[in-house]
Structures are given as C-alpha cells and as structure tokens.
Design a protein around this motif. Sequence first.
Motif, PDB file in Angstrom:
ATOM      1  N   LEU A  25      70.437 -48.221  14.386  1.00 18.43           N
ATOM      2  CA  LEU A  25      69.003 -48.413  14.183  1.00 18.43           C
ATOM      3  C   LEU A  25      68.778 -48.833  12.736  1.00 18.43           C
ATOM      4  CD1 LEU A  25      66.044 -48.034  15.289  1.00 18.43           C
ATOM      5  CD2 LEU A  25      66.137 -45.724  14.334  1.00 18.43           C
ATOM      6  N   ASP A  26      68.026 -49.905  12.553  1.00 21.15           N
ATOM      7  CA  ASP A  26      67.658 -50.358  11.214  1.00 21.15           C
ATOM      8  C   ASP A  26      66.243 -49.883  10.885  1.00 21.15           C
ATOM      9  OD1 ASP A  26      70.050 -51.579  10.790  1.00 21.15           O
ATOM     10  OD2 ASP A  26      69.331 -53.632  11.021  1.00 21.15           O
ATOM     11  N   HIS A  27      66.121 -49.163   9.773  1.00 23.55           N
ATOM     12  CA  HIS A  27      64.846 -48.598   9.325  1.00 23.55           C
ATOM     13  C   HIS A  27      64.474 -49.255   8.000  1.00 23.55           C
ATOM     14  CE1 HIS A  27      62.751 -44.882   7.351  1.00 23.55           C
ATOM     15  NE2 HIS A  27      61.849 -45.724   7.829  1.00 23.55           N
ATOM     16  N   TYR A  28      63.239 -49.746   7.906  1.00 32.92           N
ATOM     17  CA  TYR A  28      62.763 -50.376   6.675  1.00 32.92           C
ATOM     18  C   TYR A  28      61.599 -49.580   6.099  1.00 32.92           C
ATOM     19  CZ  TYR A  28      65.627 -54.417   7.822  1.00 32.92           C
ATOM     20  OH  TYR A  28      66.687 -55.228   8.099  1.00 32.92           O
ATOM     21  N   ILE A  29      61.699 -49.263   4.815  1.00 32.00           N
ATOM     22  CA  ILE A  29      60.604 -48.624   4.081  1.00 32.00           C
ATOM     23  C   ILE A  29      60.033 -49.673   3.144  1.00 32.00           C
ATOM     24  CG2 ILE A  29      59.952 -46.815   2.445  1.00 32.00           C
ATOM     25  CD1 ILE A  29      62.295 -45.157   3.490  1.00 32.00           C
ATOM     26  N   TRP A  30      58.778 -50.040   3.375  1.00 32.22           N
ATOM     27  CA  TRP A  30      58.119 -51.084   2.595  1.00 32.22           C
ATOM     28  C   TRP A  30      57.162 -50.446   1.586  1.00 32.22           C
ATOM     29  CZ3 TRP A  30      59.511 -56.076   4.199  1.00 32.22           C
ATOM     30  CH2 TRP A  30      60.139 -56.151   5.456  1.00 32.22           C
ATOM     31  N   GLY A  31      57.218 -50.903   0.349  1.00 33.08           N
ATOM     32  CA  GLY A  31      56.336 -50.320  -0.658  1.00 33.08           C
ATOM     33  C   GLY A  31      56.292 -51.115  -1.947  1.00 33.08           C
ATOM     34  N   ASP A  32      55.797 -50.460  -2.973  1.00 32.32           N
ATOM     35  CA  ASP A  32      55.689 -51.082  -4.295  1.00 32.32           C
ATOM     36  C   ASP A  32      56.116 -50.065  -5.340  1.00 32.32           C
ATOM     37  OD1 ASP A  32      55.226 -52.946  -6.215  1.00 32.32           O
ATOM     38  OD2 ASP A  32      53.037 -52.952  -6.016  1.00 32.32           O
ATOM     39  N   ALA A  33      56.575 -50.560  -6.463  1.00 36.99           N
ATOM     40  CA  ALA A  33      57.003 -49.680  -7.562  1.00 36.99           C
ATOM     41  C   ALA A  33      56.418 -50.213  -8.860  1.00 36.99           C
ATOM     42  CB  ALA A  33      58.525 -49.635  -7.637  1.00 36.99           C
ATOM     43  N   ASP A  81      66.499 -38.169  16.658  1.00 36.81           N
ATOM     44  CA  ASP A  81      65.267 -38.958  16.505  1.00 36.81           C
ATOM     45  C   ASP A  81      65.558 -40.456  16.454  1.00 36.81           C
ATOM     46  OD1 ASP A  81      63.795 -36.640  16.488  1.00 36.81           O
ATOM     47  OD2 ASP A  81      63.591 -36.544  14.299  1.00 36.81           O
ATOM     48  N   ALA A  82      66.615 -40.830  15.720  1.00 33.43           N
ATOM     49  CA  ALA A  82      66.965 -42.249  15.620  1.00 33.43           C
ATOM     50  C   ALA A  82      67.354 -42.795  16.988  1.00 33.43           C
ATOM     51  CB  ALA A  82      68.108 -42.443  14.612  1.00 33.43           C
ATOM     52  N   GLY A  83      68.098 -42.008  17.768  1.00 27.32           N
ATOM     53  CA  GLY A  83      68.506 -42.446  19.089  1.00 27.32           C
ATOM     54  C   GLY A  83      67.327 -42.629  20.023  1.00 27.32           C
ATOM     55  N   GLN A  84      66.367 -41.713  19.970  1.00 29.90           N
ATOM     56  CA  GLN A  84      65.189 -41.835  20.816  1.00 29.90           C
ATOM     57  C   GLN A  84      64.375 -43.075  20.456  1.00 29.90           C
ATOM     58  OE1 GLN A  84      62.999 -38.145  20.693  1.00 29.90           O
ATOM     59  NE2 GLN A  84      64.825 -36.919  21.122  1.00 29.90           N
ATOM     60  N   LEU A 108      72.232 -44.902  11.465  1.00 22.66           N
ATOM     61  CA  LEU A 108      70.918 -45.259  10.931  1.00 22.66           C
ATOM     62  C   LEU A 108      71.078 -45.871   9.541  1.00 22.66           C
ATOM     63  CD1 LEU A 108      67.779 -45.149  10.984  1.00 22.66           C
ATOM     64  CD2 LEU A 108      67.966 -42.823  10.060  1.00 22.66           C
ATOM     65  N   LYS A 109      70.564 -47.081   9.361  1.00 24.61           N
ATOM     66  CA  LYS A 109      70.562 -47.737   8.056  1.00 24.61           C
ATOM     67  C   LYS A 109      69.115 -47.862   7.584  1.00 24.61           C
ATOM     68  CE  LYS A 109      74.766 -50.522   8.569  1.00 24.61           C
ATOM     69  NZ  LYS A 109      75.332 -51.899   8.486  1.00 24.61           N
ATOM     70  N   THR A 110      68.822 -47.237   6.463  1.00 26.42           N
ATOM     71  CA  THR A 110      67.472 -47.273   5.897  1.00 26.42           C
ATOM     72  C   THR A 110      67.475 -48.144   4.648  1.00 26.42           C
ATOM     73  OG1 THR A 110      66.949 -45.061   6.723  1.00 26.42           O
ATOM     74  CG2 THR A 110      65.595 -45.908   4.914  1.00 26.42           C
ATOM     75  N   ARG A 111      66.636 -49.161   4.648  1.00 25.61           N
ATOM     76  CA  ARG A 111      66.524 -50.055   3.498  1.00 25.61           C
ATOM     77  C   ARG A 111      65.154 -49.883   2.854  1.00 25.61           C
ATOM     78  NH1 ARG A 111      69.146 -52.701   7.678  1.00 25.61           N
ATOM     79  NH2 ARG A 111      71.161 -53.681   7.156  1.00 25.61           N
ATOM     80  N   VAL A 112      65.136 -49.721   1.542  1.00 24.49           N
ATOM     81  CA  VAL A 112      63.885 -49.603   0.789  1.00 24.49           C
ATOM     82  C   VAL A 112      63.583 -50.952   0.164  1.00 24.49           C
ATOM     83  CG1 VAL A 112      62.678 -48.396  -1.058  1.00 24.49           C
ATOM     84  CG2 VAL A 112      64.389 -47.166   0.311  1.00 24.49           C
ATOM     85  N   GLN A 118      65.092 -55.916  -1.721  1.00 20.31           N
ATOM     86  CA  GLN A 118      65.733 -54.670  -1.324  1.00 20.31           C
ATOM     87  C   GLN A 118      66.149 -53.875  -2.555  1.00 20.31           C
ATOM     88  OE1 GLN A 118      69.620 -53.147   1.233  1.00 20.31           O
ATOM     89  NE2 GLN A 118      68.619 -55.068   1.847  1.00 20.31           N
ATOM     90  N   LEU A 119      65.635 -52.651  -2.658  1.00 19.70           N
ATOM     91  CA  LEU A 119      65.936 -51.787  -3.788  1.00 19.70           C
ATOM     92  C   LEU A 119      67.228 -51.011  -3.557  1.00 19.70           C
ATOM     93  CD1 LEU A 119      64.978 -50.544  -6.502  1.00 19.70           C
ATOM     94  CD2 LEU A 119      63.777 -48.807  -5.150  1.00 19.70           C
ATOM     95  N   CYS A 120      67.407 -50.485  -2.349  1.00 23.92           N
ATOM     96  CA  CYS A 120      68.627 -49.746  -2.027  1.00 23.92           C
ATOM     97  C   CYS A 120      68.746 -49.607  -0.516  1.00 23.92           C
ATOM     98  CB  CYS A 120      68.640 -48.367  -2.685  1.00 23.92           C
ATOM     99  SG  CYS A 120      67.368 -47.231  -2.062  1.00 23.92           S
ATOM    100  N   ARG A 121      69.935 -49.174  -0.060  1.00 21.29           N
ATOM    101  CA  ARG A 121      70.153 -48.901   1.355  1.00 21.29           C
ATOM    102  C   ARG A 121      70.765 -47.519   1.508  1.00 21.29           C
ATOM    103  NH1 ARG A 121      74.247 -52.399   4.910  1.00 21.29           N
ATOM    104  NH2 ARG A 121      75.595 -50.560   4.751  1.00 21.29           N
ATOM    105  N   LEU A 122      70.265 -46.766   2.471  1.00 16.08           N
ATOM    106  CA  LEU A 122      70.737 -45.413   2.741  1.00 16.08           C
ATOM    107  C   LEU A 122      71.352 -45.385   4.131  1.00 16.08           C
ATOM    108  CD1 LEU A 122      67.460 -43.612   1.568  1.00 16.08           C
ATOM    109  CD2 LEU A 122      69.430 -44.219   0.161  1.00 16.08           C
ATOM    110  N   ASP A 123      72.618 -45.006   4.241  1.00 22.10           N
ATOM    111  CA  ASP A 123      73.312 -44.983   5.524  1.00 22.10           C
ATOM    112  C   ASP A 123      73.530 -43.557   6.012  1.00 22.10           C
ATOM    113  OD1 ASP A 123      73.416 -47.677   5.156  1.00 22.10           O
ATOM    114  OD2 ASP A 123      75.595 -47.859   5.236  1.00 22.10           O
ATOM    115  N   ARG A 124      73.273 -43.331   7.293  1.00 22.85           N
ATOM    116  CA  ARG A 124      73.547 -42.053   7.935  1.00 22.85           C
ATOM    117  C   ARG A 124      74.422 -42.331   9.150  1.00 22.85           C
ATOM    118  NH1 ARG A 124      67.293 -39.803   8.001  1.00 22.85           N
ATOM    119  NH2 ARG A 124      66.941 -39.972   5.751  1.00 22.85           N
ATOM    120  N   GLU A 125      75.643 -41.828   9.135  1.00 27.76           N
ATOM    121  CA  GLU A 125      76.559 -42.048  10.245  1.00 27.76           C
ATOM    122  C   GLU A 125      77.645 -40.980  10.238  1.00 27.76           C
ATOM    123  OE1 GLU A 125      79.606 -45.390   8.899  1.00 27.76           O
ATOM    124  OE2 GLU A 125      77.529 -45.993   8.500  1.00 27.76           O
TER     125      GLU A 125
END
Length: 325
Positions: A25-33, A81-84, A108-112, A118-125
């Motif tokens: 599952l690819d998760h994207y967090i969109w924002g501003d800094a 949760d990611a699987g669902q 689960l790959k989370t990209r900010v 892209q600021l960073c990527r967080l992997d959960r596996e």
Amino acid sequence: MIKTLGPLLKKIAARRILVIGDVMLDHYIWGDATRISPEAPVPVVDIARDTWTAGGAANVALNIASLGATCTLAGFVSDDDAGQRLRQILGEHRITLLPTPGSGSTILKTRVLVQRQQLCRLDRESPPAAYQFPAKTAEALLREEIAAADAIILSDYAKGILTDALVAKVSQLARAAGKFVALDPKPKRRLKFRDLDLITPNRRESYELAGLEPAPHEPYPAEEICRRIHRAHGTRHLVITLGEDGLLLSTGGKITRTIPTAAREVFDVSGAGDTALASLVLALSAGAVLEDAAHFANTAAGIVVGKLGTAPVTAAELRTLATPR
C-alpha cells in the motif's frame, strides 16, 4: 500506434491477467513546511491531506484493471489497517485478490510530500521470510488461475514472496498450459529463472543481470548486456527501461529496436515501471508484435510520469492523447 489504438484497447479489454508478487500500500502525506522545529533542525510539516493507492505488484494489477482488462492478484495482505484499506482499493477496481499464506504486516510505504517534492519515505514491512509463499500451496491455489489467464506477470520487489521454488512452479504450470509469462526482476535477490517470455529490467538492473558494473563516462554496453542476459536466462524478449533514453528491445539476445521516451514532462517516476510492464504484457497478449507493444507501453508510462505519486494510466487517457487536436 494511434491508428491501431482503438482495436488494441478493445482486444485488451478481453484479456485476463494473473499477477503474482509483492503487494503493498502506498500512502501519501501532502502538506507544507514553512518553519523549522525547535526540537531539532528539521522542517515541521503542516499536513493538508492523506491519500492511499495500490503499490508494488498491486499497482501492476491496478494498471491492468485501469486499461480495461480483468485481473487476479496473488500476494500477501494482512488483516491490519493497511491491508483493509488495500483490499478496499482493489475491490473498487474489481481486482480479485488471492491472499497468500504469510505472517507479516501489510507492506506500507509512506511518502511525505511538501510543495510537490518528496521530503522522506517511511517503510513498514516484515522480514522476507514472513511473506514466503510455499510452492506446494502455490500449485493448489494457482493452477486453475494460470489455466484461465491469458498471461502471468511475476512482479518482484525483493520483499520475499517470489522465491526460486515459486518461480519454478509457476513457470512449470504456465508452460504446461501454454501461457505467456513475464517477470519484472530485482537482481539483487539473485532469483533463479529461465526461458520466460519477457523480462523488463531497468538500466541498473540490466547491469546486475548481465554480471557487469557500470563504468563511469562509458556508453551503455547494450549489445553485450542483451547477449549476456539471454545466455544466462534464455528469455525470449528483453525490454530494458532506460529512463530518459526510452526503451531498448531485444529478442533472442539481439537488439531489435530502441524507442525514444514518450514522456512530455516528468513529475514523478514512481510506478512508471509497473505501468510499462502491465501495458507491455497486455498488448503482447492481445496479439501485438513487440515493437508495437513497446510503443504502447512507452506512451502509457509517459503519461504516468507526468502525474505526482503512484498512479495508473487509463484507457481514456490514452484515447485522449491519440485524438487529433
């Protein structure tokens, strides 16, 4: 390709493809800094929204479904949760999921992303052993699916599901049923395979498959790489994605054509390889020759890299691109 696009898409819509591989599952967090944290010299991201989409082998399946074909996906998805969430996405695109045995968490790959960068990527596996798919179980689960499919895609993201034993069993079942088999390899795993119909490495992966090291300031040794890969793996067709240099086509270890890239503007290359693989296999299974299939895949990938984040290409987008203006 424009003249034959309509008939090709019609044939593709009648195809049935089985995808086996590392589902995520690819998760994207969109924002501003706009400020730096007082706790550490890092940016503070003000989150605007979250989005989720299918990744890895699931993105290959998503591209197949988005182009109108029927797709069955075999890959590990947990009940977390990611699987669902991933199951919901696949269901919305009418992709049939064949859950495989495993004990890990859904990958689960989370990209900010901040201001479209892209600021960073967080992997959960979990460790690769948690996702392994026993060959005996595979035979029982996949025999009928392989027989019903027009083509089988093995999508390797080096997470553990594709093992030597699984690839050998799937290849055996596919050959017995006379089915087309394609592999998108990750050579760092040294996966054993031979006599497949198609493999689609990128430039770096092609060096690894050929047992060569890139030489700084030296041109890409295309002929030697194609010859070495064919000798080592006996693959019928080899399509190497070369980024801005397009696609390199090889059959029987000999170069047949280089196709320039179709990308107009590149925002994000995430998932472009998945799109190219899905499009190639769909076109080939629909009766296109390799060069025409490569043009089709090149155009599809060119659309995808113009999007931000992992996203599939649709038949409607291809038709719009082919419509005279």
